[in-house]
Motif scaffolding. Structure first.
Motif, PDB file in Angstrom:
ATOM      1  N   GLU A   1     -39.211  15.764 108.986  1.00  0.00           N
ATOM      2  CA  GLU A   1     -40.586  15.314 109.212  1.00  0.00           C
ATOM      3  C   GLU A   1     -41.268  14.787 107.957  1.00  0.00           C
ATOM      4  N   CYS A   2     -41.070  15.451 106.841  1.00  0.00           N
ATOM      5  CA  CYS A   2     -41.785  15.059 105.616  1.00  0.00           C
ATOM      6  C   CYS A   2     -41.360  13.687 105.089  1.00  0.00           C
ATOM      7  N   MET A   3     -40.261  13.155 105.593  1.00  0.00           N
ATOM      8  CA  MET A   3     -39.817  11.836 105.169  1.00  0.00           C
ATOM      9  C   MET A   3     -40.416  10.733 106.034  1.00  0.00           C
ATOM     10  N   GLY A   4     -41.038  11.106 107.140  1.00  0.00           N
ATOM     11  CA  GLY A   4     -41.587  10.126 108.056  1.00  0.00           C
ATOM     12  C   GLY A   4     -43.010   9.733 107.736  1.00  0.00           C
ATOM     13  N   ALA A   5     -43.471   8.683 108.375  1.00  0.00           N
ATOM     14  CA  ALA A   5     -44.833   8.176 108.166  1.00  0.00           C
ATOM     15  C   ALA A   5     -45.877   9.132 108.736  1.00  0.00           C
ATOM     16  N   ASP A   6     -45.514   9.874 109.781  1.00  0.00           N
ATOM     17  CA  ASP A   6     -46.460  10.768 110.441  1.00  0.00           C
ATOM     18  C   ASP A   6     -46.172  12.220 110.048  1.00  0.00           C
ATOM     19  N   ASN A   7     -46.251  12.496 108.756  1.00  0.00           N
ATOM     20  CA  ASN A   7     -45.899  13.800 108.216  1.00  0.00           C
ATOM     21  C   ASN A   7     -47.039  14.800 108.387  1.00  0.00           C
ATOM     22  N   HIS A   8     -46.772  15.888 109.120  1.00  0.00           N
ATOM     23  CA  HIS A   8     -47.740  16.973 109.288  1.00  0.00           C
ATOM     24  C   HIS A   8     -47.155  18.316 108.874  1.00  0.00           C
ATOM     25  N   CYS A   9     -46.084  18.259 108.091  1.00  0.00           N
ATOM     26  CA  CYS A   9     -45.410  19.494 107.677  1.00  0.00           C
ATOM     27  C   CYS A   9     -46.315  20.290 106.738  1.00  0.00           C
ATOM     28  N   ILE A  10     -46.497  21.555 107.038  1.00  0.00           N
ATOM     29  CA  ILE A  10     -47.373  22.397 106.215  1.00  0.00           C
ATOM     30  C   ILE A  10     -46.745  22.733 104.860  1.00  0.00           C
ATOM     31  N   LEU A  11     -45.461  22.461 104.705  1.00  0.00           N
ATOM     32  CA  LEU A  11     -44.782  22.740 103.439  1.00  0.00           C
ATOM     33  C   LEU A  11     -44.757  21.549 102.487  1.00  0.00           C
ATOM     34  N   SER A  12     -45.291  20.402 102.921  1.00  0.00           N
ATOM     35  CA  SER A  12     -45.275  19.209 102.067  1.00  0.00           C
ATOM     36  C   SER A  12     -45.925  19.496 100.726  1.00  0.00           C
ATOM     37  N   GLY A  13     -45.245  19.078  99.688  1.00  0.00           N
ATOM     38  CA  GLY A  13     -45.759  19.278  98.343  1.00  0.00           C
ATOM     39  C   GLY A  13     -45.296  20.554  97.676  1.00  0.00           C
ATOM     40  N   CYS A  14     -44.807  21.506  98.453  1.00  0.00           N
ATOM     41  CA  CYS A  14     -44.364  22.762  97.838  1.00  0.00           C
ATOM     42  C   CYS A  14     -42.936  23.123  98.245  1.00  0.00           C
ATOM     43  N   CYS A  15     -42.257  22.221  98.897  1.00  0.00           N
ATOM     44  CA  CYS A  15     -40.894  22.470  99.370  1.00  0.00           C
ATOM     45  C   CYS A  15     -39.934  21.518  98.654  1.00  0.00           C
ATOM     46  N   GLY A  16     -38.780  21.989  98.334  1.00  0.00           N
ATOM     47  CA  GLY A  16     -37.797  21.164  97.632  1.00  0.00           C
ATOM     48  C   GLY A  16     -36.805  20.460  98.536  1.00  0.00           C
ATOM     49  N   LEU A  17     -36.990  20.522  99.850  1.00  0.00           N
ATOM     50  CA  LEU A  17     -36.028  19.925 100.771  1.00  0.00           C
ATOM     51  C   LEU A  17     -36.053  18.396 100.761  1.00  0.00           C
ATOM     52  N   LYS A  18     -37.244  17.816 100.680  1.00  0.00           N
ATOM     53  CA  LYS A  18     -37.370  16.363 100.803  1.00  0.00           C
ATOM     54  C   LYS A  18     -36.494  15.603  99.803  1.00  0.00           C
ATOM     55  N   PRO A  19     -36.525  15.918  98.503  1.00  0.00           N
ATOM     56  CA  PRO A  19     -35.676  15.148  97.582  1.00  0.00           C
ATOM     57  C   PRO A  19     -34.178  15.363  97.811  1.00  0.00           C
ATOM     58  N   ILE A  20     -33.815  16.524  98.294  1.00  0.00           N
ATOM     59  CA  ILE A  20     -32.400  16.794  98.578  1.00  0.00           C
ATOM     60  C   ILE A  20     -31.932  15.954  99.760  1.00  0.00           C
ATOM     61  N   VAL A  21     -32.713  15.952 100.820  1.00  0.00           N
ATOM     62  CA  VAL A  21     -32.359  15.166 102.007  1.00  0.00           C
ATOM     63  C   VAL A  21     -32.418  13.669 101.688  1.00  0.00           C
ATOM     64  N   ALA A  22     -33.404  13.261 100.910  1.00  0.00           N
ATOM     65  CA  ALA A  22     -33.513  11.850 100.513  1.00  0.00           C
ATOM     66  C   ALA A  22     -32.280  11.433  99.700  1.00  0.00           C
ATOM     67  N   GLY A  23     -31.798  12.307  98.847  1.00  0.00           N
ATOM     68  CA  GLY A  23     -30.591  12.015  98.073  1.00  0.00           C
ATOM     69  C   GLY A  23     -29.360  11.894  98.957  1.00  0.00           C
ATOM     70  N   ALA A  24     -29.283  12.775  99.933  1.00  0.00           N
ATOM     71  CA  ALA A  24     -28.158  12.714 100.879  1.00  0.00           C
ATOM     72  C   ALA A  24     -28.216  11.411 101.676  1.00  0.00           C
ATOM     73  N   MET A  25     -29.414  11.019 102.120  1.00  0.00           N
ATOM     74  CA  MET A  25     -29.568   9.778 102.876  1.00  0.00           C
ATOM     75  C   MET A  25     -29.195   8.573 102.011  1.00  0.00           C
TER      76      MET A  25
END
Length: 154
Positions: free
Chosen positions: A90-114
């Protein structure tokens, strides 16, 4: 991660066209060979033509052909063009409503995998996936022929 049927069928369609460079091919024949509904394949054909991947010719002797040489068609570019949403979380999408945005390390890991996934696809072209024999020669499972999904003659 799983690509949509649209991407899967688009690649199949381009493989078929790349295997039959000597003539125009029709939606009906490709649908029959791959067991894909003609209306669904028509939507994919329309999108591929709009985006410049294939050329279409209307009329009685019409059909379609590749708009580029197979070695010029990068698989990564094709997939990016066919997929509507490559945001894996979710945090990679345009309609991001994830409550963990900004404090979670998943986004850069998934972005790297993509990025690694797309870079790998970018390193390959349609020429790399065209089989050494025409797709029409692919042996169709007898149960599919018996079910009426395919003709009994080639």
């Amino acid at each position: 991660m799983r690509l949509t049927n649209m991407s899967d069928y688009a690649v199949r369609l381009l493989i078929y066209l790349g295997s039959h460079r000597d003539r125009l091919c029709t939606i009906a024949e490709i649908a029959q060979v791959y067991g894909i509904s003609e209306p669904h394949l028509m939507k994919i054909t329309h999108r591929l033509a709009q985006r410049g991947w294939i050329r279409t010719v209307r009329g009685k002797n019409g059909g379609m052909e590749l708009a580029h040489e197979p070695g010029e068609i990068r698989l990564g570019a094709l997939i990016r063009d066919m997929e509507n949403d490559l945001a894996l979380v979710e945090c990679m999408g345009a309609d991001n409503h994830c409550i963990l945005s900004g404090c979670c390390g998943l986004k850069p890991i998934v972005a790297g995998a993509m990025k690694a996934f797309m870079d790998h696809l970018d390193a390959h072209t349609l020429a790399d996936v065209i089989p050494p024999f025409p797709p029409a020669a692919i042996r169709i499972a007898p149960e599919r022929v018996a079910a009426g999904s395919f003709p009994t003659t080639a």
